[in-house]
Design an enzyme around this catalytic site. Structure first.
Site, PDB file in Angstrom:
ATOM      1  CD  GLU A  32      39.480 -10.779 -14.876  1.00 50.21           C
ATOM      2  OE1 GLU A  32      39.085 -10.147 -15.813  1.00 50.21           O
ATOM      3  OE2 GLU A  32      39.213 -11.915 -15.030  1.00 50.21           O
ATOM      4  CB  CYS A  33      39.305 -11.868  -8.268  1.00 54.76           C
ATOM      5  SG  CYS A  33      38.326 -11.993  -6.721  1.00 54.76           S
TER       6      CYS A  33
END
EC number: 6.3.5.11
Length: 454
Positions: free
Chosen positions: A328-329
Site C-alpha cells: 500500500e502507498c
C-alpha cells in the site's frame, strides 16, 4: 453484551486546535495516577496513533465510521478495552466534520454518539474572551443528542487568560487548557507529524505537556465526566482465531509503519502468524508465506532502502517463486523500479512493478475511496468491495513497454466517477489505497488463503 467503562471523546472546533496535545497530556497524567489508559483516534490517520501508543504504552486503534461501520467500531472499541481503567478517544478535524457537509456520517460526533461518550471540545482561544461562550453554546445546541460536557481553552496567553475564559463560558464548563509554547510543538513533515517512534520526537516533549497539563487541567472534573458515561451495548461478533496456518512478513520500521491495527488483527484471526521485519536493516526473512508492505516514508529513507541490496535481492527471489505480496502507498513505491525525489535524485528499489515513483511538491491525492475488484486478486474473487483512504505526494510513471494490469475500479467518496487503479502482476497486488479491512472481512481470509496456496 453490555459494558460500562469510563470514557471521553476529545473533539475540536477544527484541525490544529491542539486535540492531540490535550489527549497526550491527559494520558500521561492519568497513567501517573496509576490508571491503565486505552486510546483511540477517530478517522484514517496513522501518525497521531503513534503518539497515543507511546503515551499510553498500549496500541492505539483507529475508529472511523465511514471506513468501518458502526458494528466494527463498537467491536474494535470493546476488544481494545479489556483490562483498562479509562478510555481517551481523540477526534478528527472539527467535531461535526465528516463524510458530508449535510450529515454527521464519518464524524467525531457520530463516533461519540455510537459510544454514548461525553465530549470535551478543544478550542483555539488566541485573542478570544467572551466569544468562547457563544461558540460553545452554538456547538451545544447544534446537536442536542451529543453530550458536550466540557471544553479546553488552548493557545492561551497566560493562566489569567484561561481564568477569564472560564468566567466567560456560561453554557459549557472550561476545564483548563494549555498556554502557547511553540518551542515544544511536535515536529511535522509533508504527511503531518513525524512518527512518535522517530529519534527527533523526544521524551522531553511528552513529559513537558504532561507537566503543563498537571498545572492547568481540572483532572478530577474530567474523571467525573468520564465516569458518568453510561453502559453501552456491544453487538460482539463470534470471532474464533484460527490455528496458525501460515507466516506473513510485515514490513515495520521508520520507513514502513502505516498499518490499521484492525488489519493485522484480522490476519491473526484468519490464521496468520505475523513476522515483523525491517527493509532498512534486515538482510533476509525466514520461512514466510506472504509479505505485506504498508505505507510510510520510503522517500525519506530511500538511500538506505536502496543500499540494502541483500534484502532487495531476497524479496525479488520470493516474488519469482510467486509468494503473495501486498503493498500500500509507500509499499507500492518500494515495489516500483525506483523513487525519484523532488530534487531529481533517483534511488532504485525492487523493480517488481514496472513503474517509477515520482515525488512531487504538491499533494497528489487525498480522501476516502471505495474499491471494487474487477479481476481476481490475492484478496479473492472478482467483485470484492472495500473502503480505504489515500494521502500522497507521489505519483507513478508507468513503463508503457511493460504494461501493468489494473484490477481496481476506484470511486471517490464524493463522486460517481470511476477510475482504474490497483497494480497486479503474478502474485503481487499493490495500490496507493490504504484499505481498511473492517470494510470487508473477506480480505484478510482471502490473503491468507493465497499464502497457503503459494
Amino acid at each position: 453484551m453490555n459494558i460500562k467503562i469510563p470514557r471521553i471523546v476529545i473533539g475540536g472546533t477544527g484541525s490544529g486546535v491542539g486535540k492531540t496535545t490535550i489527549a497526550l497530556a491527559l494520558t500521561q497524567i492519568l497513567r501517573k495516577k496509576g490508571l491503565k489508559v486505552a486510546t483511540f483516534k477517530c478517522g484514517p490517520d496513522y501518525l497521531d496513533p503513534t503518539y497515543h501508543s507511546r503515551a499510553s504504552q498500549k496500541i492505539c486503534h483507529n475508529l472511523d465510521g465511514w471506513l468501518m461501520g458502526k458494528e466494527s467500531v463498537l467491536n474494535t472499541f470493546y476488544q481494545a478495552c479489556h483490562n483498562v481503567d479509562i478510555v481517551i478517544i481523540e477526534g478528527m478535524m472539527g467535531l461535526f466534520d465528516g463524510h458530508s457537509p449535510n450529515s454527521e456520517i464519518g464524524s467525531t460526533a457520530e463516533i461519540a454518539k455510537w459510544l454514548a461518550s461525553p465530549v470535551l471540545v478543544v478550542l483555539d482561544t488566541r485573542g478570544m474572551a467572551r466569544t468562547v461562550s457563544a461558540i460553545l453554546k452554538g456547538l451545544k445546541i447544534f446537536d442536542p443528542d451529543l453530550n458536550l460536557a466540557g471544553a479546553f481553552a488552548n493557545f492561551t496567553g497566560s493562566p489569567s487568560h484561561i481564568q477569564l475564559l472560564k468566567d466567560a463560558s456560561t453554557e459549557v464548563p472550561i476545564l483548563g487548557g494549555l498556554c502557547k509554547h511553540s518551542e515544544q510543538t511536535f515536529p511535522e513533515r509533508h504527511l503531518g507529524l513525524y512518527s512518535a517512534s522517530e529519534e527527533n520526537v523526544s521524551e522531553e516533549k511528552f513529559n513537558f505537556w504532561g507537566e503543563e497539563g498537571e498545572k492547568s487541567l481540572e483532572v478530577n472534573s474530567i474523571l467525573e465526566i468520564a465516569n458518568s458515561a453510561p453502559e453501552i451495548s456491544i453487538p460482539v461478533s463470534n470471532i474464533n482465531t484460527t490455528l496458525k496456518r501460515c507466516k506473513i512478513g510485515i514490513a515495520m520500521d521508520s520507513a514502513f509503519h502505516f498499518y490499521y491495527e484492525e488489519n493485522l488483527m484480522r490476519l491473526r484471526q484468519a490464521g496468520a502468524e505475523l513476522v515483523f521485519f525491517s527493509p532498512l536493516s534486515d538482510s533476509k526473512l525466514t520461512d514466510v508465506d506472504g509479505l505485506y508492505f504498508g505505507g510510510g516514508y520510503p522517500e525519506v529513507f530511500a538511500p538506505t532502502l536502496s543500499k540494502n541490496k541483500s534484502l532487495l535481492n531476497y524479496i525479488q527471489d520470493l516474488s519469482y517463486k510467486n509468494i503473495p505480496i501486498y503493498a500500500e502507498c509507500g509499499g507500492l513505491m518500494y515495489l516500483s523500479k525506483g523513487i525519484k525525489l523532488v530534487e531529481g535524485e533517483f534511488f532504485p528499489m525492487l523493480g517488481l512493478i514496472s513503474a517509477t515513483s515520482i515525488m512531487e511538491k504538491k499533494l497528489k491525492a487525498l480522501g476516502y475511496v471505495e474499491v471494487t475488484t474487477k479481476k481476481e486478486t490475492i484478496f479473492g474473487e472478482v467483485g470484492l468491495r472495500f473502503r480505504g483512504h489515500q494521502f500522497r505526494y507521489s505519483d507513478l510513471e508507468l513503463d508503457e513497454s511493460n504494461p501493468i494490469e489494473l484490477v481496481y475500479n476506484l470511486r471517490k467518496r464524493k463522486s460517481d466517477q470511476v477510475s482504474e487503479e490497483g497494480y497486479s502482476k503474478n502474485s503481487i497486488l499493490a495500490s496507493y489505497i490504504h484499505a481498511h479491512w473492517a470494510s470487508n472481512p473477506n480480505l484478510a481470509e482471502g490473503f491468507v488463503q493465497s499464502c497457503l496456496r503459494k
